[in-house]
Design a protein around this motif. Structure first.
Motif, PDB file in Angstrom:
ATOM      1  N   GLU A   4       0.810  -1.219   0.000  1.00 50.48           N
ATOM      2  CA  GLU A   4       0.000   0.000   0.000  1.00 50.48           C
ATOM      3  C   GLU A   4       0.844   1.269   0.000  1.00 50.48           C
ATOM      4  N   PHE A   5       2.139   1.143   0.244  1.00 46.12           N
ATOM      5  CA  PHE A   5       3.056   2.268   0.063  1.00 46.12           C
ATOM      6  C   PHE A   5       3.531   2.367  -1.386  1.00 46.12           C
ATOM      7  N   LYS A   6       3.256   1.364  -2.187  1.00 40.32           N
ATOM      8  CA  LYS A   6       3.771   1.300  -3.562  1.00 40.32           C
ATOM      9  C   LYS A   6       2.625   1.010  -4.534  1.00 40.32           C
ATOM     10  N   THR A   7       1.615   1.838  -4.511  1.00 39.04           N
ATOM     11  CA  THR A   7       0.427   1.556  -5.311  1.00 39.04           C
ATOM     12  C   THR A   7       0.672   1.710  -6.814  1.00 39.04           C
ATOM     13  N   ARG A   8       1.491   2.660  -7.210  1.00 41.90           N
ATOM     14  CA  ARG A   8       1.755   2.808  -8.645  1.00 41.90           C
ATOM     15  C   ARG A   8       2.536   1.601  -9.167  1.00 41.90           C
ATOM     16  N   THR A   9       3.523   1.182  -8.397  1.00 45.60           N
ATOM     17  CA  THR A   9       4.303   0.003  -8.783  1.00 45.60           C
ATOM     18  C   THR A   9       3.426  -1.242  -8.808  1.00 45.60           C
ATOM     19  N   THR A  10       2.525  -1.367  -7.825  1.00 53.90           N
ATOM     20  CA  THR A  10       1.701  -2.564  -7.684  1.00 53.90           C
ATOM     21  C   THR A  10       0.538  -2.584  -8.672  1.00 53.90           C
ATOM     22  N   TYR A  11      -0.144  -1.451  -8.829  1.00 57.25           N
ATOM     23  CA  TYR A  11      -1.352  -1.418  -9.659  1.00 57.25           C
ATOM     24  C   TYR A  11      -1.075  -1.026 -11.106  1.00 57.25           C
ATOM     25  N   GLY A  12       0.006  -0.303 -11.316  1.00 56.06           N
ATOM     26  CA  GLY A  12       0.257   0.244 -12.647  1.00 56.06           C
ATOM     27  C   GLY A  12      -0.531   1.527 -12.865  1.00 56.06           C
TER      28      GLY A  12
END
Length: 525
Positions: free
Chosen positions: A109-117
């Protein structure tokens, strides 16, 4: 009462707001030896004698009821057009009102752009810090707040019948993740008594078993002699010098008299509505679009969690009122599993509502007449839940200034605009389906939906970012544009996660205090 620290003293550290962020920051700085700290709080200072076990009396006494405008497609635009947020105006801020839920963000949840695109219609961004960066401060916050039901904290609070019923249903549909991390004493701790299950957690906690800066951080900060609290002091503007460096704070006292407190640095912790509003109202020739707003991101990316309230009626009594405000937490859906049709996750926070609020929150979705009265008659047979899920950041969800309407101080009132992204709506629908399954597995025959409530979880609007063009503050909560300006509340959140925000706000404040004290010692700010 005369000020302890001189208004013209340019060495004063000014903290705006006394809640989870501001109250914690003030005490942490004071304990580290930082002198001359002034906490400006817009609301009154309440005592335990002021706290009543009465929902509506305390709503009127504690709530921030100054004029605000709700806009956007969320139901609050209709149900609370002038109350987009249900937060406190008083010393302790919303730590007076919160239920005590103390969940941590998950690493992804600290890395939403990396995780979700890249998600069309959203503005997701990675935090400039990781879970590993914040983990030791989470540990310290748990000790500071006295969190029960977690490793390193106190034993879990006693399990209520409401919790037992909800967990039994959850187990029947295959759920296994049951937790109850609460900043409520399960035993005497830190000079405060154990919880007596009075049930009015969100009305202030009459005995102080629930953690609040009003009776922990603020008194301890004042005891050092390094901190001055000025309640009923509404901040109107943060001022700066010719170089753009913050130089002081203009505020109005309870009589409407205006004062300018000079400052070495300013930390804004006024919640995710008032904090961006203050920066926007502090526009100048150097900062024409608002203080610290070269990115244009001040006020944008407002997040209030994707939430809903649901009540299910069972054949036998549940007596949900014999519980804390949140009786249990079911975490199986608090994960990122795009196969469900959405990114991010949500928690089931098994909810106790008193009868007055139950009836108030049910109308009009439950209808009128017999529809509403039959629901009220079934109150003692109800289980309640508040689903709390991640709301994606979006530039269109924002706080901005009204073009014409002014408040009692002559400043534009804030407009809070919020609408579901498709992801938010799908998450919410999934939660409603799963809650029905939980209760129907135990024979519940009716489920009632409540509208989205005025938000108690307000995040974003001054978000952290690695690059100045993407946000307002850096990884320390320090404004990209103004070195001696800090944001110390939930408005610095880059993503909302599914977790309630208070534990993370406190953890960030502890971490920020270390940085500020170090930078002051080095003469950097």
């Amino acid at each position: 009462m005369a000020a302890i620290f001189d208004l013209n003293d340019e060495e004063v550290v000014v903290i705006i707001g006394s809640g989870a962020g501001g109250g914690t920051l003030a005490n942490e700085l004071a304990q580290k030896g930082v002198n001359k700290i002034v906490v400006l709080e817009a609301g009154k200072q309440f005592t335990f004698d002021d706290i009543e076990n009465d929902e509506f009396a305390m709503f009127l006494k504690l709530s921030w009821l100054d004029k605000r405008v709700a806009r956007g497609a969320w139901s609050v635009t209709d149900t609370g057009p002038n109350l987009p947020a249900w937060i406190v105006k008083g010393v302790g801020g919303s730590t007076m009102h919160w239920a005590g839920v103390s969940l941590r963000f998950k690493p992804y949840e600290f890395k939403t752009r990396t995780t979700y695109g890249d998600i069309p219609g959203a503005n997701v961004l990675d935090w400039p810090i990781s879970y590993e960066d914040l983990a030791p401060y989470y540990d310290r916050a748990v000790q500071k707040m006295g969190v029960s039901g977690v490793a390193g904290g106190m034993p879990q609070l006693p399990e209520s019948n409401l919790a037992k019923v909800a967990i039994a249903g959850a187990k029947k549909i295959g759920y296994k993740d049951f937790t109850h991390p609460m900043a409520i004493n399960s035993q005497a701790y830190d000079g405060r008594p154990a919880c007596q299950v009075i049930g009015f957690c969100m009305q202030g906690c009459k005995i102080g078993a629930k953690w609040s800066t009003a009776y922990t951080e603020i008194p301890r900060a004042l005891k050092t002699g390094r901190v001055e609290l000025r309640p009923e002091s509404m901040v109107l503007q943060v001022q700066h010098d010719k170089s753009g460096k913050v130089s002081g704070v203009l505020y109005a006292d309870k009589n409407g008299n205006k004062h300018l407190q000079k400052a070495r640095l300013v930390a804004v912790a006024a919640n995710s509505i008032e904090s961006p509003r203050l920066l926007l109202n502090s526009a100048s020739s150097i900062f024409p679009n608002g203080l610290a707003n070269s990115s244009g991101q001040v006020g944008k990316n407002y997040m209030a969690h994707a939430t809903q309230g649901l009540l299910s009626v069972h054949e036998k009594p549940v007596n949900m009122h014999r519980s804390n405000a949140v009786a249990a937490i079911i975490g199986d859906e608090a994960k990122n599993d795009p196969s469900r049709g959405f990114y991010g996750g949500y928690y089931f926070e098994v909810l106790q509502l008193g009868l007055p609020f139950t009836v108030a929150f049910l109308r009009p979705p439950a209808g009128w007449g017999r529809e509403l009265s039959s629901a009220a008659e079934a109150y003692d047979h109800m289980t309640g839940v508040w689903t709390c899920g991640e709301q994606l950041a979006s530039e269109g969800n924002r706080v901005y200034l009204h073009a014409t309407e002014k408040d009692q101080y002559g400043l534009p009132v804030p407009i809070v605009s919020n609408s579901d992204h498709d992801n938010d709506a799908m998450l919410r629908r999934h939660g409603a389906v799963q809650w029905r399954k939980i209760n129907e597995a135990l024979g519940a025959h009716r489920t009632l939906e409540m509208p989205t409530w005025s938000s108690s979880h307000n995040m974003g609007t001054n978000r952290m970012s690695a690059k100045a063009q993407d946000g307002v503050v850096n990884k320390w909560g320090q404004a990209h544009d103004v070195k001696n300006l800090f944001i110390s509340d939930g408005s610095q959140f880059t993503s909302s996660a599914a977790a309630n925000p208070t534990l993370t706000i406190v953890s960030l404040a502890i971490r920020q205090a270390e940085y500020i004290a170090d930078q002051m010692k080095k003469g950097e700010i």
